[in-house]
Write a protein that holds these residues in place. Structure first.
Motif, PDB file in Angstrom:
ATOM      1  N   PHE A   1       0.823  -1.207   0.000  1.00 35.45           N
ATOM      2  CA  PHE A   1       0.000   0.000   0.000  1.00 35.45           C
ATOM      3  C   PHE A   1       0.858   1.259   0.000  1.00 35.45           C
ATOM      4  O   PHE A   1       1.941   1.296   0.570  1.00 35.45           O
ATOM      5  N   PHE A   2       0.326   2.283  -0.639  1.00 42.17           N
ATOM      6  CA  PHE A   2       0.968   3.598  -0.620  1.00 42.17           C
ATOM      7  C   PHE A   2       0.661   4.246   0.722  1.00 42.17           C
ATOM      8  O   PHE A   2       0.186   3.591   1.643  1.00 42.17           O
ATOM      9  N   GLY A   3       0.906   5.541   0.806  1.00 46.88           N
ATOM     10  CA  GLY A   3       0.646   6.239   2.062  1.00 46.88           C
ATOM     11  C   GLY A   3       1.934   6.417   2.825  1.00 46.88           C
ATOM     12  O   GLY A   3       3.002   6.596   2.237  1.00 46.88           O
TER      13      GLY A   3
ATOM     14  N   ILE B   1      16.694   6.042  -9.531  1.00 43.36           N
ATOM     15  CA  ILE B   1      15.794   6.771 -10.425  1.00 43.36           C
ATOM     16  C   ILE B   1      14.379   6.380 -10.023  1.00 43.36           C
ATOM     17  O   ILE B   1      14.031   5.200 -10.035  1.00 43.36           O
ATOM     18  N   LEU B   2      13.602   7.380  -9.623  1.00 39.14           N
ATOM     19  CA  LEU B   2      12.232   7.104  -9.186  1.00 39.14           C
ATOM     20  C   LEU B   2      11.276   7.503 -10.313  1.00 39.14           C
ATOM     21  O   LEU B   2      11.092   8.677 -10.585  1.00 39.14           O
ATOM     22  N   GLU B   3      10.692   6.504 -10.960  1.00 42.10           N
ATOM     23  CA  GLU B   3       9.800   6.794 -12.088  1.00 42.10           C
ATOM     24  C   GLU B   3       8.381   6.933 -11.554  1.00 42.10           C
ATOM     25  O   GLU B   3       7.504   6.124 -11.802  1.00 42.10           O
ATOM     26  N   CYS B   4       8.188   7.998 -10.813  1.00 40.91           N
ATOM     27  CA  CYS B   4       6.962   8.222 -10.042  1.00 40.91           C
ATOM     28  C   CYS B   4       6.495   9.650 -10.302  1.00 40.91           C
ATOM     29  O   CYS B   4       6.761  10.547  -9.520  1.00 40.91           O
ATOM     30  N   PRO B   5       5.823   9.894 -11.442  1.00 45.00           N
ATOM     31  CA  PRO B   5       5.558  11.257 -11.869  1.00 45.00           C
ATOM     32  C   PRO B   5       4.207  11.842 -11.435  1.00 45.00           C
ATOM     33  O   PRO B   5       3.869  12.948 -11.840  1.00 45.00           O
TER      34      PRO B   5
ATOM     35  N   GLN C   1       2.391  12.416  -8.257  1.00 44.63           N
ATOM     36  CA  GLN C   1       1.943  12.940  -6.962  1.00 44.63           C
ATOM     37  C   GLN C   1       1.048  11.972  -6.200  1.00 44.63           C
ATOM     38  O   GLN C   1      -0.017  12.332  -5.682  1.00 44.63           O
ATOM     39  N   ILE C   2       1.474  10.722  -6.159  1.00 43.69           N
ATOM     40  CA  ILE C   2       0.766   9.715  -5.359  1.00 43.69           C
ATOM     41  C   ILE C   2       0.844  10.142  -3.894  1.00 43.69           C
ATOM     42  O   ILE C   2       1.895  10.600  -3.453  1.00 43.69           O
ATOM     43  N   PRO C   3      -0.254  10.010  -3.133  1.00 42.17           N
ATOM     44  CA  PRO C   3      -0.129  10.307  -1.703  1.00 42.17           C
ATOM     45  C   PRO C   3       0.684   9.205  -1.019  1.00 42.17           C
ATOM     46  O   PRO C   3       0.136   8.230  -0.520  1.00 42.17           O
ATOM     47  N   CYS C   4       1.988   9.358  -1.022  1.00 42.09           N
ATOM     48  CA  CYS C   4       2.881   8.290  -0.571  1.00 42.09           C
ATOM     49  C   CYS C   4       4.244   8.880  -0.252  1.00 42.09           C
ATOM     50  O   CYS C   4       4.741   9.722  -0.989  1.00 42.09           O
ATOM     51  N   ASN C   5       4.826   8.437   0.865  1.00 42.01           N
ATOM     52  CA  ASN C   5       6.188   8.873   1.187  1.00 42.01           C
ATOM     53  C   ASN C   5       7.030   7.721   1.721  1.00 42.01           C
ATOM     54  O   ASN C   5       7.949   7.919   2.508  1.00 42.01           O
ATOM     55  N   ILE C   6       6.695   6.516   1.283  1.00 41.24           N
ATOM     56  CA  ILE C   6       7.389   5.320   1.763  1.00 41.24           C
ATOM     57  C   ILE C   6       8.889   5.394   1.464  1.00 41.24           C
ATOM     58  O   ILE C   6       9.721   5.058   2.308  1.00 41.24           O
ATOM     59  N   CYS C   7       9.241   5.870   0.274  1.00 43.80           N
ATOM     60  CA  CYS C   7      10.655   5.919  -0.102  1.00 43.80           C
ATOM     61  C   CYS C   7      11.428   6.900   0.772  1.00 43.80           C
ATOM     62  O   CYS C   7      12.575   6.646   1.144  1.00 43.80           O
ATOM     63  N   VAL C   8      10.777   8.010   1.110  1.00 48.48           N
ATOM     64  CA  VAL C   8      11.429   9.024   1.937  1.00 48.48           C
ATOM     65  C   VAL C   8      11.821   8.395   3.272  1.00 48.48           C
ATOM     66  O   VAL C   8      12.931   8.550   3.773  1.00 48.48           O
TER      67      VAL C   8
ATOM     68  N   ARG D   1      13.616  13.538  -0.922  1.00 49.12           N
ATOM     69  CA  ARG D   1      12.959  14.708  -0.344  1.00 49.12           C
ATOM     70  C   ARG D   1      11.503  14.787  -0.757  1.00 49.12           C
ATOM     71  O   ARG D   1      11.135  14.418  -1.874  1.00 49.12           O
ATOM     72  N   MET D   2      10.718  15.349   0.138  1.00 51.81           N
ATOM     73  CA  MET D   2       9.316  15.567  -0.145  1.00 51.81           C
ATOM     74  C   MET D   2       8.820  16.499   0.948  1.00 51.81           C
ATOM     75  O   MET D   2       9.094  16.252   2.118  1.00 51.81           O
ATOM     76  N   ASP D   3       8.141  17.577   0.603  1.00 51.33           N
ATOM     77  CA  ASP D   3       7.642  18.469   1.657  1.00 51.33           C
ATOM     78  C   ASP D   3       6.336  17.959   2.212  1.00 51.33           C
ATOM     79  O   ASP D   3       6.103  17.925   3.399  1.00 51.33           O
TER      80      ASP D   3
ATOM     81  N   ILE E   1       5.956  14.974  -5.610  1.00 46.03           N
ATOM     82  CA  ILE E   1       6.736  13.981  -6.342  1.00 46.03           C
ATOM     83  C   ILE E   1       8.046  13.784  -5.572  1.00 46.03           C
ATOM     84  O   ILE E   1       8.666  14.762  -5.155  1.00 46.03           O
ATOM     85  N   PRO E   2       8.465  12.541  -5.341  1.00 44.92           N
ATOM     86  CA  PRO E   2       9.713  12.347  -4.602  1.00 44.92           C
ATOM     87  C   PRO E   2      10.912  12.825  -5.426  1.00 44.92           C
ATOM     88  O   PRO E   2      10.988  12.573  -6.625  1.00 44.92           O
ATOM     89  N   ARG E   3      11.819  13.528  -4.766  1.00 47.14           N
ATOM     90  CA  ARG E   3      13.029  14.040  -5.446  1.00 47.14           C
ATOM     91  C   ARG E   3      14.264  13.428  -4.805  1.00 47.14           C
ATOM     92  O   ARG E   3      14.416  13.488  -3.589  1.00 47.14           O
TER      93      ARG E   3
ATOM     94  N   MET F   1      11.346  -1.233  -1.338  1.00 46.32           N
ATOM     95  CA  MET F   1      10.254  -0.729  -0.511  1.00 46.32           C
ATOM     96  C   MET F   1       9.152  -0.019  -1.282  1.00 46.32           C
ATOM     97  O   MET F   1       8.025   0.051  -0.814  1.00 46.32           O
ATOM     98  N   CYS F   2       9.455   0.562  -2.427  1.00 45.47           N
ATOM     99  CA  CYS F   2       8.459   1.367  -3.132  1.00 45.47           C
ATOM    100  C   CYS F   2       7.233   0.517  -3.488  1.00 45.47           C
ATOM    101  O   CYS F   2       7.351  -0.460  -4.219  1.00 45.47           O
ATOM    102  N   PRO F   3       6.045   0.894  -2.989  1.00 45.42           N
ATOM    103  CA  PRO F   3       4.843   0.113  -3.272  1.00 45.42           C
ATOM    104  C   PRO F   3       4.460   0.156  -4.751  1.00 45.42           C
ATOM    105  O   PRO F   3       3.781  -0.747  -5.235  1.00 45.42           O
ATOM    106  N   GLY F   4       4.899   1.193  -5.447  1.00 42.59           N
ATOM    107  CA  GLY F   4       4.567   1.311  -6.857  1.00 42.59           C
ATOM    108  C   GLY F   4       5.546   0.570  -7.759  1.00 42.59           C
ATOM    109  O   GLY F   4       5.401   0.577  -8.975  1.00 42.59           O
ATOM    110  N   LEU F   5       6.535  -0.065  -7.161  1.00 37.49           N
ATOM    111  CA  LEU F   5       7.621  -0.713  -7.907  1.00 37.49           C
ATOM    112  C   LEU F   5       8.153   0.245  -8.973  1.00 37.49           C
ATOM    113  O   LEU F   5       8.372  -0.122 -10.124  1.00 37.49           O
TER     114      LEU F   5
HETATM  115  S1  SF4 Z   1       7.669   5.036  -2.478  1.00 36.50           S
HETATM  116 FE1  SF4 Z   1       7.466   4.789  -4.679  1.00 36.50          FE
HETATM  117  S2  SF4 Z   1       5.326   5.333  -5.095  1.00 36.50           S
HETATM  118 FE2  SF4 Z   1       5.810   6.116  -3.058  1.00 36.50          FE
HETATM  119  S3  SF4 Z   1       6.452   8.221  -3.474  1.00 36.50           S
HETATM  120 FE3  SF4 Z   1       8.296   6.944  -3.420  1.00 36.50          FE
HETATM  121  S4  SF4 Z   1       8.679   6.434  -5.559  1.00 36.50           S
HETATM  122 FE4  SF4 Z   1       6.562   7.153  -5.443  1.00 36.50          FE
END
Ligand code: SF4
Ligand code: SF4
Lengths: 497, 163
Positions: free
Chosen positions: A166-168, B36-40, B42-49, B58-60, B65-67, B82-86
């Motif tokens: 899951f995201f979030g 390289i995060l191919e996540c363009p 603005q998914i409500p997600c900060n798992i990578c951070v 980074r993400m405010d 979008i994760p930078r 870890m990225c849920p979006g792979l």
């Molecule tokens: S964890 Fe993946 S889906 Fe979530 S913000 Fe980071 S790159 Fe995007």
């Protein structure tokens, strides 16, 4: 294992721990299944596609939703017709027969008879999915007595079949796979002595005086809670095309239940109709289960779901055909193929663009419809909100409907996604706690609710990916003053508290 | 607003990634592995951070979008796991005449180190064969590093095992 066994034994994500063998009779012949399987999953696993023949035309029918929301899997079980085999567990010696047309209702009542019990509860939570579990946990953690009701024989709702992460954020269970979230929450809940869980039970009606009726197996409960959270989820929408009732045409969620909850391969070659997140995610899961996905069709000119989900299936060669839809399914007792067609800007089929594809599984993922029937029955003021998938109850920002102390959360409040559902469940529960709990705890709950509301609306839902749901939820949310006016104008059938 | 082409196809092009600022500069790629995060979107997600051990992402707010801070990133691949979006990958152009790409993998069979596997592009084409150099796993997502021809470093985004 027998050659027709459709069970999955090796899976990259899931481990299927099958219980002990169970033997029952299908059309008089002894068949094998595993403890913990539903009758529908067990029959499907051994290659049974036709579960019944329709009442008027005698057309073959197979299971569709797999979660007890439709009537496609009706069979005669131990003489009882219209049994939803998808939510009926296998038992040694049970007798299952295909239903041919309308079956006579048995004239005798079960020998055990039916008991009645009156339950005491502060909060009644209806639905044990992400929203309901979150609501129950939150309310119970403040010491309120909770009764949680679910139709299924297992808690978790649709989380149990979600194998993707899951995201979030970490605090919102982000990074965990859906079924793992269900495990964590159910585990927590099972440790709380002030929660009573009623599985395989249906809250069937709200009655005068604030009573709710719950039908369980051979038992009838009556409960008069101080507050109710309706988190009854959604059902899959259908699509009209010739052959859409053939066995092998299934809801995308139905296929997920089969393969991810029961470890049964739903087919060999799938055509997926609809490219929203559900269609994209189920396609990826089909690949993981070893099912070929011939294509994902999308009637709109662009993909419905999130890019990252689309990218996941594209990498493994699944075509997503935009401006395409299905025009027919064919086959005799099971889908053997489909005709697909290109559409113009007004979604009309372009003559001459028809093409036949071979497949034995057609998954419909054209959206979900909120299931808020209990609220409608209690005469909550409802509004048709297209962005939310259908009629939903109007509610205040803390999710109370026009039936006093009857709350709504999750997909029943309008289709969004599981993380928002969990947040909504908590908001509803905290708002209830703020009214019912004495002193400091009540104040604390009110503050927590306010923070969550703020996060949900001012952060989480600002994602452009949620803008449609947000628009819908805005339309369904009214101020407290407006709600009072609505209550005077359209008095509810009951009230709680 | 015009719909970006990746929303029609499910495939993002290198040009799109570059114009969104999602690609590290060439010099950085030549220095060593980098995410390289191919996540363009603005998914409500900060798992990578949260997951990055170097604090390089980074993400405010959760809907940004994760930078990646290319200088902080050490190319460890935790975000790939870890990225849920792979949607996270690591690319390494530091060795001459070849490149290394690290991708997430959630299919059976799981690639073995030393094994040759198919290299898949973003649109699922088999663009070549490559040798697996490293495999590790976290919560059933395998992180697979594969050696690829240098010109395919920005094309290969998945592998497939046929045994
Ligand atoms: S964890 Fe993946 S889906 Fe979530 S913000 Fe980071 S790159 Fe995007
Ligand atoms: S590769 Fe490692 S250091 Fe670089 S962004 Fe990902 S997690 Fe952080």
């Amino acid at each position: 294992m027998p050659p027709s066994d459709r069970r999955i034994w090796d899976h990259p994500i899931l481990v299927f721990e099958r219980g002990k063998k169970v033997r029952f009779f299908f059309e008089g012949v002894e068949v094998e299944a595993y403890e913990g399987e539903s009758v529908a999953a067990a029959l499907y696993a051994i290659g049974i596609d036709v579960f019944s023949y329709s009442a008027k035309l005698g057309r073959p029918r197979g299971p569709f939703c797999m979660i007890g929301k439709c009537s496609s899997c009706f069979m005669i079980v131990d003489g009882v017709p219209n049994t939803r085999t998808c939510v009926e567990l296998v038992r040694d010696g049970m007798r299952v027969e295909r239903q041919r047309g309308l079956a006579p209702i048995p004239s005798t009542t079960p020998p055990e008879g039916a008991e009645e019990e009156v339950l005491e509860a502060d909060v009644l939570v209806i639905g044990g999915g992400p929203a309901g579990l979150s609501a129950a946990l939150e309310a119970a953690s403040y010491g309120l007595d909770v009764v949680l009701v679910d139709e299924h024989f297992r808690l978790g709702g649709q989380l149990v079949k979600q194998t993707h992460k899951f995201f979030g954020s970490k605090e919102l269970f982000g990074g965990l796979r859906g079924f793992q979230i269900a495990e964590v929450m159910s585990e927590k809940l099972s440790k709380m002595s002030n929660v009573r869980v009623l599985l395989r039970s249906v809250a069937y009606g709200v009655f005068r005086g604030g009573w709710v009726g719950i039908a369980s197996r051979n038992k009838l409960y009556r409960v008069r809670p101080r507050a109710v959270v309706v988190a009854s989820g959604a059902s899959e929408q259908y699509l009209a095309f010739p052959g859409n009732d053939l066995p092998g045409v299934m809801g995308a969620g139905g296929a997920q239940t089969l393969m991810n909850e029961f470890g049964v391969r739903p087919g060999e070659k799938a055509l997926v109709v609809g490219s929203g997140n559900v269609g994209l995610i189920v396609s990826y899961q089909l690949l993981q289960a070893g099912v070929k996905v011939v294509a994902i069709l999308e009637i709109m000119p662009s993909i419905g779901g999130w890019f990252v989900h689309a990218a996941k299936v594209r990498r493994y060669g699944v075509p997503i055909m935009t401006s395409h839809t299905i025009s027919a399914a064919w086959g005799s007792e099971r889908v053997e193929g489909a005709t697909i067609v290109k559409v113009d800007e007004r979604f009309n089929p372009i003559p001459g663009s028809e093409r036949d594809v071979e497949c034995d599984l057609i998954l419909i993922s054209v959206g979900l419809a909120p299931d808020a029937r209990l609220l409608a029955q209690a005469r909550a003021v409802m509004r048709w909100v297209p962005e939310l998938g259908g009629p939903v109850p109007l509610r205040t920002i803390d999710l109370e409907t026009s039936v006093p102390n009857m709350y709504v959360a999750g997909d029943a409040s309008g289709i969004e996604e599981a993380t928002s559902a969990m947040i909504e469940g908590r908001i509803a529960a905290l708002s209830i706690v703020s009214k019912l709990a004495e002193g400091r705890r009540g104040v604390e709950a009110a503050e927590k609710a306010k923070k969550l509301v703020d996060f949900l609306w001012n952060e989480y839902r600002t994602s452009p990916l949620l803008s449609r749901a947000r628009r819908g939820k805005e339309k369904a949310t009214v101020s407290h003053e407006e709600m009072e006016k609505l209550r005077r104008e359209f008095p509810p059938a009951a009230s709680f508290g | 607003m015009e719909i970006p082409s990746f929303r029609r196809t499910g495939v993002i092009s290198v040009e799109e990634l570059r114009s969104l600022g999602l690609l590290p500069p060439e010099e950085r790629l030549r220095k060593g592995p980098v995410a390289i995060l191919e996540c363009p979107e603005q998914i409500p997600c900060n798992i990578c951070v949260d997951a990055c051990p170097s604090g390089a992402i980074r993400m405010d707010k959760i809907t940004d979008i994760p930078r990646v801070d290319w200088d902080k990133c050490v190319g460890c691949g935790t975000c790939v796991a870890m990225c849920p979006g792979l949607a996270a990958f690591v690319v390494d152009l530091s060795k001459p005449n070849r490149a290394y790409v690290t991708v997430p993998h959630e299919f059976l069979p799981v690639p073995r180190e030393g094994e040759e596997v198919w290299l898949l592009s973003r649109d699922g084409r088999r663009v070549g064969r490559g040798r697996v150099v490293k495999v590790w796993e976290r919560n059933r997502t395998w992180v697979v590093t594969v050696e690829v021809p240098r010109e395919l470093a920005m094309e290969v985004r998945a592998v497939w095992v046929e045994r």
